[in-house]
Each structure stands twice: as structure tokens, then as C-alpha cells.
Design a protein around this motif. Structure first.
Motif, PDB file in Angstrom:
ATOM      1  N   LEU A  30       0.847  -1.200   0.000  1.00 37.33           N
ATOM      2  CA  LEU A  30       0.000   0.000   0.000  1.00 37.33           C
ATOM      3  C   LEU A  30       0.884   1.254   0.000  1.00 37.33           C
ATOM      4  N   CYS A  31       0.266   2.419  -0.255  1.00 38.81           N
ATOM      5  CA  CYS A  31       1.034   3.669  -0.278  1.00 38.81           C
ATOM      6  C   CYS A  31       1.631   3.942   1.111  1.00 38.81           C
ATOM      7  N   CYS A  34      -0.477   5.302   4.327  1.00 41.56           N
ATOM      8  CA  CYS A  34      -1.891   4.899   4.296  1.00 41.56           C
ATOM      9  C   CYS A  34      -2.325   4.456   5.696  1.00 41.56           C
ATOM     10  N   HIS A  36      -4.449   2.373   6.505  1.00 45.76           N
ATOM     11  CA  HIS A  36      -4.670   0.919   6.585  1.00 45.76           C
ATOM     12  C   HIS A  36      -3.426   0.194   7.125  1.00 45.76           C
ATOM     13  N   CYS A  65      -8.169  -1.618  -1.313  1.00 41.28           N
ATOM     14  CA  CYS A  65      -6.851  -1.531  -0.666  1.00 41.28           C
ATOM     15  C   CYS A  65      -6.975  -2.135   0.734  1.00 41.28           C
ATOM     16  N   ASN A 137     -12.064   5.284   4.726  1.00 42.43           N
ATOM     17  CA  ASN A 137     -11.388   6.497   4.243  1.00 42.43           C
ATOM     18  C   ASN A 137     -12.301   7.401   3.422  1.00 42.43           C
ATOM     19  N   CYS A 215      -6.800   8.062   3.488  1.00 42.28           N
ATOM     20  CA  CYS A 215      -6.167   7.662   2.213  1.00 42.28           C
ATOM     21  C   CYS A 215      -5.277   8.822   1.799  1.00 42.28           C
ATOM     22  N   VAL A 216      -3.969   8.647   1.960  1.00 38.98           N
ATOM     23  CA  VAL A 216      -3.053   9.780   1.721  1.00 38.98           C
ATOM     24  C   VAL A 216      -2.985  10.159   0.248  1.00 38.98           C
ATOM     25  N   THR A 217      -3.344   9.233  -0.620  1.00 41.48           N
ATOM     26  CA  THR A 217      -3.234   9.521  -2.057  1.00 41.48           C
ATOM     27  C   THR A 217      -4.459  10.252  -2.597  1.00 41.48           C
TER      28      THR A 217
HETATM   29  S1  SF4 Z   1      -4.748   4.563  -2.641  1.00 40.36           S
HETATM   30 FE1  SF4 Z   1      -5.329   5.327  -0.625  1.00 40.36          FE
HETATM   31  S2  SF4 Z   1      -6.323   3.588   0.412  1.00 40.36           S
HETATM   32 FE2  SF4 Z   1      -5.137   2.776  -1.314  1.00 40.36          FE
HETATM   33  S3  SF4 Z   1      -3.123   2.228  -0.465  1.00 40.36           S
HETATM   34 FE3  SF4 Z   1      -2.973   4.309  -1.287  1.00 40.36          FE
HETATM   35  S4  SF4 Z   1      -3.391   5.628   0.476  1.00 40.36           S
HETATM   36 FE4  SF4 Z   1      -4.151   3.592   1.004  1.00 40.36          FE
END
Ligand code: SF4
Ligand SMILES: Cc1ncc(C[n+]2csc(CCOP(=O)(O)OP(=O)(O)O)c2C)c(N)n1
Ligand SMILES: [Mg+2]
Length: 348
Positions: A30-31, A34, A36, A65, A137, A215-217
Motif C-alpha cells: 500500500l502507499c 496509508c 490501513h 486496498c 477512508n 487515504c493519503v493519495t
Molecule cells: S490509494 Fe489510498 S487507500 Fe489505497 S493504499 Fe494508497 S493511500 Fe491507502
């Protein structure tokens, strides 16, 4: 003069002699940052501290995710990563097939509150003995950040689009439907999340734990109500939660009247120091009323909303034998020949 190096310190172990490494999983894809990932860390710590054998745990998930995370914790446990929104059906089958295991389901706000809503509702009403975590998220992270059904009205996307639909409160819904341990936490609130997870392991029945998990992205910007900053500024914990497992002595002393103690199914205890006077987490009506008030005040309420440690779980109601159904011999699972012959006679 040559000195002898000190022997390496022995790794710390839990009550069943395992170290925390035994509870880890594969490296997360994952990012970085995140929420999670942080929840996976808390799950690892909770099962390690509770001294649960990893081989006695079954992990179930859907798609997203969040639903990928069971690969990143407790690699020695059993895992079934299923179809989008269908984790509850898998969990129901797995739990009935072997209710002597610990079951943990991980889902997302999309996996639960959109495609999986029907399945979610039926799992909650059955009080299946499982920990059901929603890694919430407010977006479909895996498919690039569309609003989910838990996104708050008025919250914005990075592009500036405003969410015009009201959020579904999965905790209020779970209480209404019949879950017996309902709580909300935040991935950034280590102490509260850890205490809730350990208490969840000690509970017999459905635990619905909605964890706000930024969700950081796609959803961590100004204007989002599921960002780290928003949560840090708006989290309103209902209680300060202390959990004492059944195998540890209570060595913390509380002032009389400083809170309430609740005994869990396995004999563990929760001490809830009230941050709000008069809140009673054993009352469904109080929980639903307080959640409705939180919506009106735009608060992100966290903590234990509702607990009923005495309700029979789904497997209690079914009066299942205490062994996996697959290990039952044929004599126990089908009527003997003479009984079948008699039935067949009746159809002649
Ligand atoms: S897209 Fe968002 S929810 Fe998915 S791994 Fe990246 S930060 Fe987490
Ligand atoms: C039947 C089906 N419909 C749609 C999809 C596409 N899809 C994959 S993940 C996802 C949403 C995931 O969101 P969420 O459960 O919130 O998880 P997150 O990625 O945010 O952790 C969707 C719509 C799919 N995989 N299968
Ligand atoms: Mg999501």
C-alpha cells in the motif's frame, strides 16, 4: 584486554511464547502513510498481546486496498480474500464450519457500505462471532478515489467536487441491526484502537469496528473530512478505555465513581473512564441518540458506543458442537440406514 560481547537480548515473548514477529505478514504494497498500514500494525500488536495462536485465526476480506491488508498481518493464519462486498458470506460459512477459531474480517467503506450493504446487514443481525473492521477512508481508494457512501456531505475531492449525499453511519446501522459490540476509532489513535481491538478479541458476538483511516493519495487534503488533519482537529473520544485481559491481574486503581467496568465474555474487563457524564454504552437507545447528536454537531465521535456482552451469538443459537464440522464422522452427520429406509418406506 579482549572483552566478551554481551549475548544478544532474548526476544520478548507473549504468554504462549511467541514474539511479535510471529504475528507479522508480508511486506505491505500500500502507499506509504496509508492509514490501513497502521491498522494492520495494531491488529498484529493486539493478537500478540492477547497471546492468540496465529494458526487459530481466520482472516476474511473482500476487494479494495483495505481488503488487501490481511496479507500484511499474521502470515501464519488462514486467509480468504473473496469477491467485492461478499466477505460476510465467506465469514458466515467459515464461522459456522469451525466456530472454535477466531474470525476477523477486514473490509472498506466501499466494500461494506455500497456493494456489500445487503451482506453487511445480515451479518450484523445474526450476531456472528467475528471482528468486522471497516477501514474507512470515505473513498474507493483502489479505483482512484471516488466518494464512497461514508463520505460526509460537503466533503470535497482533491479536484474540488463536493459530495452532495449524506453519509451512511455504519455504526448506527450496526447497532440498529443487532451487532453487540460497536465502536469507532481512528488509525492515528494508537491507545484507543489497541484497547478496542483487544476487547474485540475477548467478545463473543459481532464486533463492528469502524476505523477512520486516511487515504493519503486520494483523500487527505484540505476540505476532506477523512484527512489526518481533520481527524486530529475533530476527534471527540467518548471515553478513555482501559482493557485488562483475563490472564492479567488488575493492577490499575481507579477512583471510585470515575467510570464504569464491564466484564467481557472471556472474563476480561474494560474500564471506561467517562469523558461525558451519564453515557451508558450498554443502552442501544443512548448510543443511537448520541450518534444522531454527533451528526447534528459535525463531531467525529470515537470510542465504544454499544456493548452487550451477554447476548447469544449466531453459533450459540445454532448450538453447534465444539469441533470443526468437517471432522465429524458420518455417523454423526447423516441418519443411520434403518432410519433412512423407514423414511423411504413412507414414500412408497
Ligand atoms: S490509494 Fe489510498 S487507500 Fe489505497 S493504499 Fe494508497 S493511500 Fe491507502
Ligand atoms: C463486482 C465489482 N465491482 C466493482 C469493482 C471495482 N472496485 C474494486 S475496489 C472498489 C472499491 C474499494 O473501496 P473500499 O472498499 O472503500 O476500499 P479502499 O480501497 O478505499 O480501501 C471497487 C468499486 C470490483 N472489483 N468488483
Ligand atoms: Mg475506502
Amino acid at each position: 584486554m579482549a572483552t566478551t560481547p554481551n549475548p544478544p537480548a532474548a526476544a520478548k515473548t507473549n504468554r504462549i511464547g511467541l514474539s511479535v514477529i510471529d504475528y507479522r505478514g508480508s511486506k505491505s504494497t500500500l502507499c506509504a502513510g496509508c492509514g490501513h498500514n497502521v491498522i494492520s500494525e495494531r491488529i498484529i500488536d493486539a493478537y500478540y498481546e492477547m497471546g492468540i495462536e496465529p494458526e487459530r485465526v481466520a482472516k476474511l476480506s473482500g476487494i479494495g486496498c483495505s481488503s488487501k491488508t490481511p496479507a500484511y498481518f499474521m502470515g501464519r493464519s488462514h486467509t480468504f480474500n473473496g469477491v467485492h462486498g461478499r466477505m460476510p458470506a465467506l465469514a458466515t460459512g467459515a464461522t459456522v464450519a469451525n466456530h472454535t477459531m477466531h474470525h476477523i474480517g477486514v473490509s472498506g467503506d466501499g466494500d461494506t457500505a455500497s456493494i456489500g450493504m445487503g451482506q453487511f446487514a445480515h451479518l450484523m443481525r445474526r450476531n456472528l462471532p467475528i471482528i468486522y473492521i471497516i477501514e474507512d477512508n470515505g473513498v474507493y481508494g483502489l479505483t482512484k478515489g471516488q466518494f464512497s457512501a461514508t463520505a460526509d456531505i460537503g466533503s470535497t475531492r482533491k479536484t474540488g467536487d463536493v459530495n452532495e449525499l449524506p453519509a451512511i453511519d455504519t455504526c448506527a446501522l450496526a447497532i440498529e441491526l443487532g451487532a453487540t459490540f460497536v465502536a469507532r476509532s481512528f488509525s492515528g489513535d494508537k491507545k484507543q484502537l489497541q484497547a478496542l481491538l483487544k476487547a474485540a478479541i475477548a467478545h463473543n458476538g459481532t464486533v463492528l469496528l469502524d476505523v477512520i483511516s486516511p487515504c493519503v493519495t486520494f483523500n487527505d487534503h484540505e476540505g476532506s473530512t477523512k484527512s489526518y488533519k481533520f481527524m486530529k482537529d475533530h476527534e471527540e473520544p467518548l471515553q478513555d478505555i482501559n482493557f485488562v485481559p483475563v490472564f492479567e491481574e488488575i493492577n490499575v486503581e481507579y477512583e471510585e465513581g470515575s467510570g464504569i467496568d464491564i466484564s467481557l465474555h472471556d472474563g476480561s474487563k474494560m474500564h471506561l473512564t467517562k469523558l461525558e457524564e451519564d453515557y451508558d454504552p450498554t443502552s442501544r437507545i443512548a448510543a443511537l441518540t448520541r450518534l444522531a447528536q454527533a451528526h447534528e454537531k459535525d463531531e467525529v465521535l470515537t470510542g465504544l458506543f454499544y456493548l452487550n456482552p451477554n447476548a447469544p451469538s449466531f453459533t450459540d443459537r445454532l448450538n453447534l458442537v465444539d469441533r470443526p464440522l468437517a471432522t465429524l464422522p458420518q455417523e454423526m452427520t447423516r441418519p443411520p440406514k434403518d432410519v433412512l429406509d423407514k423414511i423411504m418406506e413412507e414414500f412408497r
